[in-house]
Design a protein around this motif. Structure first.
Motif, short mmCIF file in Angstrom:
data_model
loop_
_atom_site.label_atom_id
_atom_site.label_comp_id
_atom_site.label_asym_id
_atom_site.label_seq_id
_atom_site.Cartn_x
_atom_site.Cartn_y
_atom_site.Cartn_z
N ILE A 1 0.87 -1.18 0.00
CA ILE A 1 0.00 0.00 0.00
C ILE A 1 0.90 1.23 0.00
CG2 ILE A 1 -1.86 1.22 1.17
CD1 ILE A 1 -2.56 -1.38 2.61
N ALA A 2 0.76 2.06 -1.01
CA ALA A 2 1.63 3.23 -1.15
C ALA A 2 0.78 4.45 -1.46
CB ALA A 2 2.66 3.00 -2.25
N GLY A 3 1.38 5.61 -1.29
CA GLY A 3 0.68 6.86 -1.57
C GLY A 3 1.22 7.99 -0.72
N GLN A 4 0.64 9.16 -0.86
CA GLN A 4 1.07 10.32 -0.11
C GLN A 4 0.66 10.21 1.36
OE1 GLN A 4 0.90 14.29 -1.93
NE2 GLN A 4 -0.16 13.33 -3.68
N VAL B 1 -6.58 3.17 -5.89
CA VAL B 1 -7.63 3.06 -4.87
C VAL B 1 -7.93 4.45 -4.34
CG1 VAL B 1 -8.30 2.02 -2.68
CG2 VAL B 1 -6.83 0.74 -4.26
N TRP B 2 -9.21 4.82 -4.41
CA TRP B 2 -9.63 6.17 -4.01
C TRP B 2 -10.32 6.08 -2.65
CZ3 TRP B 2 -7.89 9.91 -7.24
CH2 TRP B 2 -7.50 9.48 -8.52
N ASN B 3 -9.62 6.57 -1.63
CA ASN B 3 -10.10 6.44 -0.25
C ASN B 3 -10.92 7.65 0.18
OD1 ASN B 3 -10.38 5.25 2.28
ND2 ASN B 3 -8.51 6.18 3.07
N GLY C 1 -4.59 7.49 4.03
CA GLY C 1 -5.36 6.44 4.70
C GLY C 1 -4.75 5.06 4.55
N LYS C 2 -3.44 5.00 4.31
CA LYS C 2 -2.79 3.70 4.09
C LYS C 2 -2.87 2.81 5.32
CE LYS C 2 1.09 5.66 2.99
NZ LYS C 2 0.57 7.04 3.11
N SER C 3 -2.55 3.38 6.49
CA SER C 3 -2.60 2.60 7.73
C SER C 3 -4.04 2.19 8.05
CB SER C 3 -2.00 3.39 8.89
OG SER C 3 -0.64 3.69 8.64
N SER C 4 -4.98 3.08 7.79
CA SER C 4 -6.39 2.73 8.02
C SER C 4 -6.83 1.59 7.11
CB SER C 4 -7.28 3.96 7.78
OG SER C 4 -6.98 4.99 8.69
N LEU C 5 -6.33 1.59 5.87
CA LEU C 5 -6.69 0.52 4.94
C LEU C 5 -6.10 -0.80 5.40
CD1 LEU C 5 -8.02 -0.47 2.38
CD2 LEU C 5 -6.01 0.30 1.09
N LEU C 6 -4.84 -0.80 5.85
CA LEU C 6 -4.24 -2.03 6.36
C LEU C 6 -5.05 -2.56 7.54
CD1 LEU C 6 -1.95 -4.14 6.60
CD2 LEU C 6 -0.77 -2.53 8.11
N ASN C 7 -5.42 -1.68 8.46
CA ASN C 7 -6.20 -2.10 9.62
C ASN C 7 -7.55 -2.67 9.20
OD1 ASN C 7 -4.14 -1.22 11.26
ND2 ASN C 7 -5.12 0.73 11.79
N ALA C 8 -8.17 -2.04 8.20
CA ALA C 8 -9.48 -2.50 7.74
C ALA C 8 -9.37 -3.88 7.08
CB ALA C 8 -10.08 -1.49 6.77
#
Length: 470
Positions: free
Chosen positions: A236-239, A352-354, A243-250
């Motif tokens: 998971i990459a991005g600026q 992926v658009w969070n 929300g990268k950490s939130s996506l991992l947790n989800a």
């Protein structure tokens, strides 16, 4: 002259730590004197005998069960003695030491029949002996470790099928077809005066086509099995603050990564293996990609790019709430361009658009996925897309067998040789000698999977990765 028998070996065969039961396993030949020293008698074959395990002075180390499996009807194909004691590490070490000292006492001449030297087993040596004694072929031996290491139910069931011989059976079917075809071609080469048109009389082209189709089916099932065994690495990459950490947790269903509104919170990689329909995915949350003067954050960003470069798939996360920010958009395009330049075309990048919950209906056109890591909306669509990116076929787990990269490489080489063999059928004229050679090379490639044609160094690498006692 019979080759010398290998030394008997002994090891603790259960995992380290405390448990209800622990097992010490001995494999070799003529284990009666050792059993007599430890137990006072050799147990009847395949019948559990309860009693004390005796120390050198006759006192009991522990009470437990002893099982005797005479050769060749054992796991290793040799005589096997299994001592099942209470599973404390001290008890098992005492029992292991007693096996070694008892063998030395017998060797020194205590009145019992001489026992060959007993030594500690190397990692994987019990299964290696099973392979060398034709109790398992190489693919089945590898499936033993794959079954132990299975991280999902689907992987365990697939490894069990390979251990039962399904994968080997498919390879043997292909091998038998190749041998039959080779026999026809080589007989024609050996007896050219017969002037039999073997290509048309025996439908060589049709037989070869059937073999290629069967091989393609085995390759497809093996690729799915390799996916179950190894999974894929998803980064998971991005600026920052996308929300990268939130996506991992989800995705993981647990609070693994720290989530704050502060940009640059994630400094190092956080990894978690999740499973989707039995397929393991190794998901990595990385530091936000940006220019930074902070030395620690800069190291985290360098590590993020290193993991991106070795990924099997990348989730490039975008923040829908910042779509109207020109600076953010410029940096997003720069990151996407740098990924395109660094990654091979075979590595997919999924946009992926969070934060879709904050700006519903703002999803840009394209092949991306809109979701909310906060509410979970869109996560199932992402999971299914990840499975598709991995190459997983829904419902395939019931017919696959566990496979490794070396199996896939051997199957690919066999496929290349069959394609070359087909080319030698002509037109304009068939080159039967070259056709026969390509069929032989295809057979050799398949034999590497089951161990019919394997270098000793390959066997050493395979079995050295097993645990001691297996």
């Amino acid at each position: 002259m019979q080759p010398p028998r290998p030394d008997p070996i002994v090891a603790i065969a259960t995992a380290p730590g405390r448990g209800a039961v622990g097992i010490v396993r001995v494999s070799g030949h003529a284990l009666g004197p050792l059993a007599d020293a430890l137990l006072g008698r050799l147990p009847a074959p395949r019948v559990a005998a309860y009693g004390p395990f005796r120390d050198a002075d006759g006192s009991g180390i522990d009470h437990g069960l002893a099982l005797h499996f005479p050769a060749p009807h054992s796991y290793t194909g040799e005589d096997v003695l299994e001592l099942q004691a209470h599973g404390g590490p001290v008890v098992l070490q005492l029992l292991l030491a007693r096996c070694l000292t008892a063998a030395a006492e017998v060797d020194a001449g205590t009145g019992a029949a001489r026992l060959p030297r007993l030594r500690l087993a190397r990692p994987g040596e019990f299964t290696e002996r099973a392979f060398l004694n034709d109790k398992l072929d190489l693919a089945q031996a590898e499936a033993v470790m794959d079954l132990i290491d299975a991280s999902t139910e689907a992987a365990a069931r697939s490894a069990s099928r390979s251990l039962a011989g399904e994968f080997s059976g498919a390879i043997h079917t292909l091998r038998d077809g190749l041998i039959h075809l080779r026999m026809l071609i080589e007989a024609t080469l050996d007896f050219p005066e017969e002037e039999i048109d073997v290509l048309s009389t025996h439908d060589v082209r049709g037989q070869l086509s059937n073999l290629k189709q069967t091989l393609a089916d085995v390759q497809a099932r093996a690729r799915q099995g390799a996916l179950l065994r190894e999974g894929i690495k998803v980064v998971i990459a991005g600026q920052p603050n996308a929300g990268k950490s939130s996506l991992l947790n989800a995705l993981a269903g647990a609070e693994l990564a720290i989530v704050t509104p502060i940009a640059g919170t994630t400094r190092d990689v956080v990894q978690q293996t999740i499973q989707i329909e039995g397929v393991p995915l190794h998901v990595l949350d990385t530091a936000g990609l940006r220019q930074s003067e902070d030395e620690v954050e800069r190291i985290g960003i360098e590590r993020a790019w290193a993991h991106i470069a070795s990924a099997d798939a990348v989730l490039l996360l975008h923040d829908l709430t910042r779509l109207q920010d020109p600076t953010y958009q410029v940096e997003d395009r720069h990151i996407a361009a740098e990924m395109a330049a660094q990654l091979p075309r075979s590595v997919p990048v999924l946009h992926v658009w969070n934060k879709h919950d904050a700006v519903p209906g703002a999803l840009p056109a394209g092949d991306g996925i809109g979701l909310s890591a906060k509410t979970g909306d869109g996560l199932e669509a992402l999971r299914q897309r990840l499975l598709a990116l991995a190459g997983w076929q829904a419902g395939a787990e019931g017919g696959v067998f566990i496979a490794r990269q070396r199996h896939l490489q051997a199957l690919a080489r066999a496929n290349d040789h069959l394609a070359a063999a087909e080319a030698h059928l002509g037109p304009p004229a068939a080159a039967l000698d070259l056709l026969a050679e390509e069929l032989r090379l295809a057979q050799v490639a398949l034999g590497e999977i089951t161990g019919e044609f394997s270098a000793d160094d390959l066997l050493g690498v395979i079995f050295s990765r097993f645990c001691i006692g297996k």
